[in-house]
Design an enzyme around this catalytic site. Structure first.
Site, short mmCIF file in Angstrom:
data_model
loop_
_atom_site.label_atom_id
_atom_site.label_comp_id
_atom_site.label_asym_id
_atom_site.label_seq_id
_atom_site.Cartn_x
_atom_site.Cartn_y
_atom_site.Cartn_z
N GLU A 35 0.94 -1.01 0.11
CA GLU A 35 -0.09 -0.01 -0.07
C GLU A 35 0.89 1.28 0.12
OE1 GLU A 35 -3.39 2.08 2.59
OE2 GLU A 35 -2.57 0.19 3.31
N ARG A 259 5.97 -13.22 9.54
CA ARG A 259 6.54 -11.65 8.81
C ARG A 259 7.96 -11.57 9.90
NH1 ARG A 259 3.55 -7.00 12.19
NH2 ARG A 259 3.99 -7.53 14.39
N LYS A 269 3.97 1.05 10.78
CA LYS A 269 4.23 2.22 9.87
C LYS A 269 3.58 3.34 10.99
CE LYS A 269 3.73 0.58 5.40
NZ LYS A 269 2.71 0.65 4.16
#
Length: 556
Positions: A35, A259, A269
């Protein structure tokens, strides 16, 4: 004996090989779908290496697809930075695509589901929808709008697209199962109204699909064979499959892996943006940040990051990777490619009293002893040099092998010197040291009868150039920042940056290049920073020569 060990396959490679062996697919197609709402970080590096690496290994391809379905957080700046990061890591995509490319097709998919009685327009507020979802142990309550007719839903959805309603006034929901134990299947929202300018489609749309509706369908449109996500998307997979099944479109399939979590690091983020906005760091590419652009600026190499991702492998279970392993991979590569240079950070003047005044001798130094075809640079040597202040001690303890009164050391690539006299100011501070040199001890010559245990780096004072050196270290003081109590900012390492405003470098660094890496002898690995100007060279420390943190934490 074979010189190369055959590596065992990770579980995703096993799946791919079986799919190719069985004829399920003739070729594989993966995708990397960021994104564009921020800069990529080290966790994304693992995903990039996995997706592109699989395609490269098995003769397939990878699309770079921007998941740009949230216009209020996305910017072209992020798109460009992501493309630069992927290329820097050494990968090329087959197609550059955007979820916004599919807005019309996704809208038609939604209309198709409405016609099948599998989607409806809901006038409930976001709070009402959240309350009606129930709990993991209690079923949800169906919306009073769930049984609207197909015709009414089609009309309302068309009016949503036309801009008739305000943000939040209506949403489109999938009609799945309000009693499902999987909360994601309790009539998830497919579309919301958002009157916001989109970085690519402008003001054409005022309704935008949510991730769960857009992602799987975008995979299907592109005929992605292996859609690889991190473990938190496991609960989303049944919905991914449900949409594809009900729409009867290409059956892309989702696979999940653990992850990348690294000690002394955060990858949220939201938290990274906080560090930037509150000026705790100097932007997204501050060399202490875990972003790819920051690691690039700090001097990490793409080869070392790819090696790191290869070493940690692909797992099904979350774990915390030691930051020291990343540093090890960086050191290992830099040791092979870095040019050796001498830089003095805290200078102490040394006068070689028996060396001729005004004489300058050009000595030779290897650019990289690890390179079989190493080249050599000229190093000027003169009567007055700088050494590190910490390399001299007036009253040394036993087994001190650096410079001290009456003691001898070798100057790297030069001569052996002996300390004869210590000069001090009125306050008793040492201002300079007077030494003599042994002319017959020149490096490269036959001086087997002269033995010294210490070797120091140095710089000729008349030839030294000034440089600013930024010594970066880990941004946090605790291993697992996410699990530490309180505010994550409480654990900021106050010593994560130390600036040497006036270091003295050998003149070869006057021609330093941004794409070169340097080992400052006995100091660490460094790279030229973009703040460099015609007036001043600025270097960033990439990593120390050895793992100093392990020693400090009692692990060495």
């Amino acid at each position: 004996m074979s010189t190369t060990e055959e590596k065992s396959l990770n579980f995703i490679e096993e799946i791919v090989e079986e799919d190719l062996r069985s004829g399920k697919y003739k070729t594989i197609l993966t995708r990397f779908p960021p994104e564009p709402n921020g800069y990529l970080h080290i966790g994304h590096a693992k995903s990039i290496c996995l997706n592109f690496g699989l395609a490269n290994k098995y003769g397939g391809a990878t699309n770079l697809r921007f998941d740009d379905t949230n216009p209020t957080t996305e910017e072209t700046e992020y798109v460009e930075s992501i493309k630069a990061d992927v290329k820097w890591l050494g990968f090329n995509w087959a197609k550059e695509l955007y979820a916004s490319d599919y807005f019309e097709q996704l809208y038609n998919f939604a209309v198709d589901l409405i016609k099948k009685g599998l989607a409806y327009v809901d006038d409930s507020t976001s709070d009402e929808i959240a309350a009606s979802k129930g709990t993991p142990t209690q079923p949800g309550t169906p919306s009073i709008y769930r049984d609207r007719s197909v015709e009414e839903n089609l009309q309302l959805f068309a009016e949503m697209r036309a801009g008739k309603y305000k943000d939040g006034e209506k949403v489109l929901r999938a009609k799945v199962d309000m009693a499902s134990p999987n909360m994601h299947l309790r009539d998830p929202i497919m579309y919301r109204i958002k009157h916001a300018h989109h970085h690519r489609t402008g003001d054409k749309w005022c309704i935008y699909p949510l991730y769960d509706f857009a992602h799987g369908q975008s995979d299907s449109i592109e005929h992605i064979t292996h859609s690889i996500c991190t473990l938190e998307f496991i609960p989303h997979r049944p919905l991914y499959d449900w949409f594809i099944e009900k729409l009867d479109i290409f059956p892309s399939h989702q696979y999940e892996f653990a992850r990348l979590n690294v000690t002394y690091t955060i990858v949220s983020k939201r938290k990274l943006l906080q560090l930037v906005n509150e000026k705790i760091v100097d932007g997204w590419d501050d060399p202490r940040m875990p972003t790819i652009s920051a690691m690039r600026r700090r001097g990490f190499t793409p080869e070392s990051l790819r090696d790191f991702c290869e070493k940690i492998g692909v797992a099904k279970r979350e774990n915390l990777i030691d930051y020291s392993l990343l540093e090890f991979c960086v050191r290992e590569h830099l040791n092979k490619i870095a040019l050796r240079r001498m830089v003095v950070f805290d200078p102490l003047k040394v006068v070689i009293t028996n060396y001729e005044v005004g004489k300058v001798e050009m000595l030779k130094g290897e650019n990289n002893p690890e390179d079989e075809d190493t080249t050599y640079r000229d190093i000027p040597f003169s009567r007055e040099i700088y050494i590190e202040r910490e390399d001299f001690m007036e009253n040394p303890p036993k087994k001190y092998f650096r410079l001290a009164p009456g003691q001898m050391v070798r100057l790297k690539n030069a001569y052996i010197i002996k300390c004869e006299e210590v000069m001090k100011d009125e306050q008793g501070n040492i201002t300079e040291v007077h030494c003599t040199y042994l002319p017959e001890s020149k490096s490269g010559g036959d001086h087997s009868n002269i033995k010294v245990k210490g070797t120091l780096h140095w710089v000729s004072i008349p030839h030294a150039i000034n440089a600013e050196v930024r010594e970066y270290d880990r941004l946090f003081t605790v291993e697992n920042v996410d699990e530490a109590p309180g505010d994550f900012k409480d654990y900021i390492n106050k010593d994560s940056l130390h600036v040497v405003a006036n270091a003295y470098a050998e003149p070869a660094l006057q021609h330093a290049k941004f794409d070169e890496r340097y080992q400052f002898l006995r100091k660490g690995y460094f790279t030229l920073d973009m703040d460099t100007s015609e007036e001043k060279l600025v270097f960033n420390r990439t990593v120390t020569l050895r793992d100093t943190w392990a020693k400090e934490k009692g692990k060495a």
